[in-house]
Design a protein around this motif. Structure first.
Motif, PDB file in Angstrom:
ATOM      1  N   ARG A 297       0.863  -1.175   0.000  1.00 38.87           N
ATOM      2  CA  ARG A 297       0.000   0.000   0.000  1.00 38.87           C
ATOM      3  C   ARG A 297       0.900   1.226   0.000  1.00 38.87           C
ATOM      4  O   ARG A 297       1.527   1.574   1.002  1.00 38.87           O
ATOM      5  CB  ARG A 297      -0.904  -0.012   1.233  1.00 38.87           C
ATOM      6  CG  ARG A 297      -1.939   1.101   1.254  1.00 38.87           C
ATOM      7  CD  ARG A 297      -2.964   0.869   2.341  1.00 38.87           C
ATOM      8  NE  ARG A 297      -2.322   0.632   3.630  1.00 38.87           N
ATOM      9  CZ  ARG A 297      -2.969   0.166   4.697  1.00 38.87           C
ATOM     10  NH1 ARG A 297      -4.240  -0.147   4.603  1.00 38.87           N
ATOM     11  NH2 ARG A 297      -2.315   0.001   5.838  1.00 38.87           N
ATOM     12  N   ARG A 298       0.994   1.871  -1.156  1.00 40.70           N
ATOM     13  CA  ARG A 298       1.943   2.968  -1.336  1.00 40.70           C
ATOM     14  C   ARG A 298       1.497   4.223  -0.588  1.00 40.70           C
ATOM     15  O   ARG A 298       0.321   4.543  -0.503  1.00 40.70           O
ATOM     16  CB  ARG A 298       2.110   3.293  -2.824  1.00 40.70           C
ATOM     17  CG  ARG A 298       2.707   2.137  -3.613  1.00 40.70           C
ATOM     18  CD  ARG A 298       3.107   2.569  -5.016  1.00 40.70           C
ATOM     19  NE  ARG A 298       3.763   1.489  -5.741  1.00 40.70           N
ATOM     20  CZ  ARG A 298       5.043   1.201  -5.614  1.00 40.70           C
ATOM     21  NH1 ARG A 298       5.803   1.931  -4.792  1.00 40.70           N
ATOM     22  NH2 ARG A 298       5.591   0.206  -6.288  1.00 40.70           N
ATOM     23  N   LYS A 299       2.500   4.914  -0.047  1.00 40.64           N
ATOM     24  CA  LYS A 299       2.255   6.175   0.641  1.00 40.64           C
ATOM     25  C   LYS A 299       2.841   7.313  -0.176  1.00 40.64           C
ATOM     26  O   LYS A 299       3.889   7.181  -0.790  1.00 40.64           O
ATOM     27  CB  LYS A 299       2.872   6.159   2.037  1.00 40.64           C
ATOM     28  CG  LYS A 299       2.167   5.213   2.997  1.00 40.64           C
ATOM     29  CD  LYS A 299       2.725   5.360   4.402  1.00 40.64           C
ATOM     30  CE  LYS A 299       1.951   4.495   5.380  1.00 40.64           C
ATOM     31  NZ  LYS A 299       2.468   4.646   6.761  1.00 40.64           N
ATOM     32  N   LEU A 307       2.290  -2.939   4.202  1.00 35.27           N
ATOM     33  CA  LEU A 307       1.835  -4.188   3.597  1.00 35.27           C
ATOM     34  C   LEU A 307       0.395  -4.438   4.002  1.00 35.27           C
ATOM     35  O   LEU A 307       0.047  -4.384   5.185  1.00 35.27           O
ATOM     36  CB  LEU A 307       2.722  -5.353   4.045  1.00 35.27           C
ATOM     37  CG  LEU A 307       4.172  -5.336   3.556  1.00 35.27           C
ATOM     38  CD1 LEU A 307       4.930  -6.535   4.112  1.00 35.27           C
ATOM     39  CD2 LEU A 307       4.227  -5.336   2.035  1.00 35.27           C
ATOM     40  N   GLU A 308      -0.420  -4.685   3.023  1.00 34.22           N
ATOM     41  CA  GLU A 308      -1.830  -4.973   3.277  1.00 34.22           C
ATOM     42  C   GLU A 308      -2.047  -6.475   3.098  1.00 34.22           C
ATOM     43  O   GLU A 308      -1.969  -7.005   1.988  1.00 34.22           O
ATOM     44  CB  GLU A 308      -2.716  -4.188   2.310  1.00 34.22           C
ATOM     45  CG  GLU A 308      -4.193  -4.369   2.569  1.00 34.22           C
ATOM     46  CD  GLU A 308      -5.048  -3.503   1.652  1.00 34.22           C
ATOM     47  OE1 GLU A 308      -6.278  -3.600   1.738  1.00 34.22           O
ATOM     48  OE2 GLU A 308      -4.469  -2.738   0.851  1.00 34.22           O
ATOM     49  N   TYR A 309      -2.301  -7.169   4.214  1.00 36.00           N
ATOM     50  CA  TYR A 309      -2.460  -8.617   4.190  1.00 36.00           C
ATOM     51  C   TYR A 309      -3.879  -8.991   3.780  1.00 36.00           C
ATOM     52  O   TYR A 309      -4.848  -8.308   4.123  1.00 36.00           O
ATOM     53  CB  TYR A 309      -2.120  -9.214   5.551  1.00 36.00           C
ATOM     54  CG  TYR A 309      -0.651  -9.136   5.881  1.00 36.00           C
ATOM     55  CD1 TYR A 309       0.203 -10.188   5.599  1.00 36.00           C
ATOM     56  CD2 TYR A 309      -0.107  -7.987   6.463  1.00 36.00           C
ATOM     57  CE1 TYR A 309       1.565 -10.106   5.889  1.00 36.00           C
ATOM     58  CE2 TYR A 309       1.250  -7.897   6.753  1.00 36.00           C
ATOM     59  CZ  TYR A 309       2.077  -8.965   6.462  1.00 36.00           C
ATOM     60  OH  TYR A 309       3.414  -8.886   6.739  1.00 36.00           O
ATOM     61  N   VAL A 310      -3.985 -10.084   3.054  1.00 43.34           N
ATOM     62  CA  VAL A 310      -5.258 -10.512   2.490  1.00 43.34           C
ATOM     63  C   VAL A 310      -6.115 -11.164   3.574  1.00 43.34           C
ATOM     64  O   VAL A 310      -5.648 -12.048   4.309  1.00 43.34           O
ATOM     65  CB  VAL A 310      -5.031 -11.513   1.338  1.00 43.34           C
ATOM     66  CG1 VAL A 310      -6.358 -12.007   0.774  1.00 43.34           C
ATOM     67  CG2 VAL A 310      -4.179 -10.866   0.245  1.00 43.34           C
ATOM     68  N   VAL A 311      -7.355 -10.725   3.681  1.00 46.67           N
ATOM     69  CA  VAL A 311      -8.293 -11.321   4.631  1.00 46.67           C
ATOM     70  C   VAL A 311      -8.705 -12.700   4.126  1.00 46.67           C
ATOM     71  O   VAL A 311      -9.048 -12.878   2.953  1.00 46.67           O
ATOM     72  CB  VAL A 311      -9.531 -10.422   4.820  1.00 46.67           C
ATOM     73  CG1 VAL A 311     -10.566 -11.106   5.709  1.00 46.67           C
ATOM     74  CG2 VAL A 311      -9.122  -9.071   5.403  1.00 46.67           C
ATOM     75  N   ALA A 312      -8.651 -13.681   5.009  1.00 49.30           N
ATOM     76  CA  ALA A 312      -8.927 -15.065   4.621  1.00 49.30           C
ATOM     77  C   ALA A 312     -10.421 -15.295   4.443  1.00 49.30           C
ATOM     78  O   ALA A 312     -11.236 -14.835   5.249  1.00 49.30           O
ATOM     79  CB  ALA A 312      -8.374 -16.025   5.672  1.00 49.30           C
ATOM     80  N   ASN A 313     -10.761 -16.001   3.385  1.00 45.77           N
ATOM     81  CA  ASN A 313     -12.136 -16.441   3.156  1.00 45.77           C
ATOM     82  C   ASN A 313     -12.287 -17.836   3.762  1.00 45.77           C
ATOM     83  O   ASN A 313     -11.636 -18.786   3.313  1.00 45.77           O
ATOM     84  CB  ASN A 313     -12.431 -16.473   1.658  1.00 45.77           C
ATOM     85  CG  ASN A 313     -13.875 -16.830   1.364  1.00 45.77           C
ATOM     86  OD1 ASN A 313     -14.490 -17.628   2.048  1.00 45.77           O
ATOM     87  ND2 ASN A 313     -14.420 -16.224   0.303  1.00 45.77           N
ATOM     88  N   PRO A 314     -13.117 -17.999   4.789  1.00 47.69           N
ATOM     89  CA  PRO A 314     -13.240 -19.311   5.435  1.00 47.69           C
ATOM     90  C   PRO A 314     -13.620 -20.427   4.471  1.00 47.69           C
ATOM     91  O   PRO A 314     -13.135 -21.560   4.617  1.00 47.69           O
ATOM     92  CB  PRO A 314     -14.332 -19.087   6.494  1.00 47.69           C
ATOM     93  CG  PRO A 314     -14.326 -17.607   6.731  1.00 47.69           C
ATOM     94  CD  PRO A 314     -13.963 -16.984   5.422  1.00 47.69           C
ATOM     95  N   ASN A 315     -14.448 -20.112   3.485  1.00 41.26           N
ATOM     96  CA  ASN A 315     -14.843 -21.153   2.529  1.00 41.26           C
ATOM     97  C   ASN A 315     -13.638 -21.658   1.732  1.00 41.26           C
ATOM     98  O   ASN A 315     -13.510 -22.862   1.475  1.00 41.26           O
ATOM     99  CB  ASN A 315     -15.917 -20.616   1.579  1.00 41.26           C
ATOM    100  CG  ASN A 315     -17.202 -20.252   2.302  1.00 41.26           C
ATOM    101  OD1 ASN A 315     -17.535 -20.871   3.321  1.00 41.26           O
ATOM    102  ND2 ASN A 315     -17.922 -19.264   1.792  1.00 41.26           N
ATOM    103  N   ASP A 316     -12.753 -20.738   1.367  1.00 44.67           N
ATOM    104  CA  ASP A 316     -11.546 -21.151   0.645  1.00 44.67           C
ATOM    105  C   ASP A 316     -10.639 -21.999   1.532  1.00 44.67           C
ATOM    106  O   ASP A 316     -10.034 -22.978   1.077  1.00 44.67           O
ATOM    107  CB  ASP A 316     -10.783 -19.917   0.149  1.00 44.67           C
ATOM    108  CG  ASP A 316     -11.540 -19.163  -0.930  1.00 44.67           C
ATOM    109  OD1 ASP A 316     -12.450 -19.765  -1.540  1.00 44.67           O
ATOM    110  OD2 ASP A 316     -11.226 -17.970  -1.145  1.00 44.67           O
TER     111      ASP A 316
END
Length: 750
Positions: A297-299, A307-316
């Motif tokens: 995530r550029r400033k 760093l923008e971490y990916v939110v986990a999809n429980p179904n995946d």
């Protein structure tokens, strides 16, 4: 079961004591005599042990011959004696600190960990969430075993009641101090091993693995194994079912799924999806981490990109687990699970160091991680399913008790470098495995072995790993101590030796290339130890060519000059070493005088690293928060209870959650009450006082349950200041107070 706790100071001797170890004649669990109950428990325990086969050697990790599998250093009697002597002090410390009857400890350890953590002495804890279908299958397997005989008529009683004459150990747990309850908690986790905590700390802690599992090969009274006599009886299956459910309630798939959904857990930060497989077809398995990479995530203001971490999809996640046979590692489950947090918080009181946790969910016939060792001691709590663990001794002394975790090893490496697994065992629900730092391990989920209860589910494995002792060794302590000692000694106003200049041209005779001429401490002979092979040969040749005493007359003038030069050089080397040793000893002497200061520094680090204490309702009701169910819940909490009076009784709400140090002529108090459950998620917020407040602060911080101290008895000049100091700690939430009589209003403060 008498307590050996010291009596309260005379100034507080009349104060009521809460949560003591029960004395002989005290009432608890129906008012029966506790000492008699302990004696009955001891007698019944001995009778039960006589029916079991003889205990195997403590190094027999997987049921085989320990002598044939133990590493040489473990098999050596001299090393065993050395290890025993080295731990005698630790073992003695455990006994003197806890002051608990071994039989009482064993009795209370029959409770499950959650019963100990819930501290509910009035009723049994409700069944924690466990799949109803599995519980029904286990019960059906018990019912199918047939009618019980007369000797088992009372087997439906709670574990331990048969040995207590009707006294329920759950009714006693609330009478323990935090330190004793922490000890009982660890004892409960290790109870199936039959090893007492004294033995654990003396023979296993930091030395070798310990398996705490159900004894599934118990012998009958005639010496035959029950498995050889057509199966287990009703009593044995019921006890094994209890063992299998003793860790229920901490985590399961439903709780994990809810945790992921509610808290939007992120790949890489909060969880990992992994697989241990031969992805390239090379015949070598490797761990693969399937987490999506974080995005930058550029400033625009020139600062470093986030760093923008990916939110986990429980179904995946569940699709990867169920269809692709991947493993889920849940980082810091204690952040969102109160029961796991309470478990770790109490174990921090037992170990005196930071305690953490991860959880691992792996489908059947799968493995998530390559063989490796960790830089932490771990307790593996098998919650669901079955997992086969292969454990290998450290490859060498250098990798024993390591300060950093290893890289991933291949299967071939661990088999070729080591001597094969010293432990090869399948853990089932309720089992616990302890592994010290440096012990290589790998684990895979397996089908239910035949020796376990039938009909129990085996489609996946779920275990909780509790870790301790990270960066908590003598080297870490000395890394903190020695630089400070050097700085202090070098700035001394009484001795300038460390500030004196180095000898002129000392590099012309000191260093590796001059070791050929180094005569060692005795000034004679070349010291070639530690040199490369080529330099060793040169040193040996020069030593052979050196003239011996009495040959001086045969030397020509040039040889004589060379010999004298060598003697001068050796003398200069010896002088340099002697001067260096003097200064090193001065730093060491200074270090010894600074041990307390360094303990304060590492104590501050511990307070910064550790979790916030998981206070129980009875503890919280004594703080500024007051009772959770209104004033009637705790009688002493009337309108005046939130203000400190001269006759207010005080103590630290939980042992070792605060520390007092002196910094820059100020008394500074650090505490962990406001810590985050995320490591270093919240910075410490110290409280500053005047130095003359330190004695009163020290009294408050060192008055621990079951004792109290009255505010007017604090060491300070006037009562108003005493009240102000206690009020500040109470408002911070770290002080428990008790007001059992009308407040003394003779002194008023703002």
């Amino acid at each position: 079961a008498k307590t050996a706790a010291a009596a309260a100071p005379s100034s507080t001797s009349s104060a009521p004591e809460t949560k003591p170890i029960l004395d002989e004649g005290d009432e608890g669990g129906g008012g029966e005599d506790l000492l008699g109950a302990v004696q009955n428990f001891r007698s019944e325990k001995k009778k039960k042990e006589k029916k079991k086969k003889s205990k195997k050697d403590d190094a027999d990790f997987d049921g085989g011959d320990a002598a044939s599998k133990a590493p040489p250093e473990a098999a050596s009697s001299s090393n065993r004696k050395e290890a025993t002597e080295a731990t005698t002090a630790d073992a003695a410390e455990v006994d003197t600190e806890t002051e608990m009857e071994p039989e009482l400890e064993a009795l209370l350890s029959t409770l499950t960990p959650l019963q100990i953590l819930m501290l509910d002495g009035d009723k049994k804890p409700p069944p924690r969430e466990r799949r109803d279908e599995e519980k029904k299958d286990i019960q059906n397997s018990i019912d199918d075993a047939g009618e019980d005989d007369g000797d088992n008529a009372n087997d439906d009683r709670d574990v331990g009641e048969a040995y207590l004459g009707g006294i329920d150990p759950l009714a006693l747990i609330g009478d323990l101090t935090t330190e004793h309850r922490a000890r009982v908690l660890l004892s409960s986790l290790l109870a199936p091993s039959g090893v007492t905590l004294h033995e654990f700390y003396e023979r296993y802690w930091g030395k070798r693995p310990l398996l705490a599992c159900w004894d599934r090969e118990e012998e009958d009274s005639d010496g035959a194994k029950k498995s050889d006599k057509g199966g287990k009886g009703n009593k044995e299956e019921e006890e094994e079912a209890r063992h299998a459910m003793r860790l229920d309630g901490f985590l399961n798939r439903t709780l994990i799924d809810d945790m992921i959904r509610r808290n939007k857990l992120r790949y890489g930060l909060d969880l990992n999806v992994t697989r241990y497989t031969d992805a390239t077809g090379s015949g070598v398995k490797r761990r693969m981490t399937l987490d999506p990479p974080p995005k930058k995530r550029r400033k625009t203001n020139g600062e470093q990109d986030d760093l923008e971490y990916v939110v986990a999809n429980p179904n995946d996640i569940w699709s990867n687990i169920d269809e692709s046979r991947c493993s889920l590692r849940l980082l810091r489950p204690h952040e969102h699970n109160d029961d796991v947090h309470a478990l770790l918080s109490l174990l921090e009181s037992e170990f005196g160091c930071m305690v953490g946790s991860n959880a691992y969910f792996t489908p059947k016939n799968s493995q998530g991680f390559a063989p490796h060792y960790d830089d932490v001691d771990v307790f593996i709590l098998q919650l669901e399913g079955y997992k086969r663990w292969r454990v290998y001794a450290p490859f060498n002394k250098r990798e024993t008790l390591p300060r950093a975790s290893s890289r991933d090893y291949s299967e071939r490496e661990v088999e070729e470098i080591g001597e094969g697994p010293l432990m090869d065992v399948a853990l089932g629900p309720g089992d616990v495995l302890y592994l010290p730092r440096g012990w290589i391990h790998q684990a895979e989920t397996v089908s239910r072995p035949s020796r376990f209860l039938p009909k129990s589910k085996d489609d996946h494995s779920l275990h909780l790993t509790v870790s301790a002792m990270q960066n908590w060794c003598w080297a870490d302590f000395l890394e903190m101590l020695m630089p400070e000692a050097l700085e202090s000694a070098a700035s001394s106003d009484r001795n300038v030796s460390l500030r004196e200049g180095l000898p002129r041209n000392f590099l012309s005779y000191m260093g590796t290339m001059h070791q050929l001429l180094d005569g060692g401490d005795n000034g004679g002979g070349a010291d070639s130890s530690g040199l490369p092979e080529g330099l060793k040969q040169a040193a040996e040749a020069q030593a052979r060519a050196a003239p011996e005493d009495g040959d001086g007359e045969s030397l020509d003038e040039e040889a004589m000059m060379e010999a004298r030069s060598r003697e001068r050089t050796v003398a200069r080397q010896k002088h340099f070493k002697d001067e260096a040793k003097k200064r090193i000893m001065r730093v060491c002497k200074q270090a010894v005088s600074m041990l307390d200061d360094t303990c304060d520094q590492i104590g501050k680090r511990f307070l910064s690293d550790r979790l916030p204490p998981a206070l129980l309702p009875p503890e919280r009701s004594l703080t500024k928060e007051g009772p959770s169910n209104g004033p009637s819940d705790v009688q002493h909490h009337h309108d005046a209870s939130k203000k400190i009076w001269p006759n207010t009784l005080c103590r630290l709400v939980r042992p070792n959650i605060a520390r007092l140090v002196v910094e820059d002529d100020k008394a500074v108090l650090y505490h962990c009450l406001d810590n985050s459950r995320v490591f270093h998620g919240t910075a410490l917020s110290p409280m500053e006082f005047e130095v003359d407040d330190a004695p009163a602060l020290e009294q408050l911080l060192t008055t621990l349950e079951p004792h109290w101290i009255m505010v007017k008895d604090l060491i300070h000049g006037d009562v108003e200041d005493k009240m102000g100091i206690a009020q500040a700690l109470f408002d911070e939430g770290i002080l428990a107070t008790l007001l059992v009589e009308a407040p003394d209003r003779s002194v008023q403060t703002g």
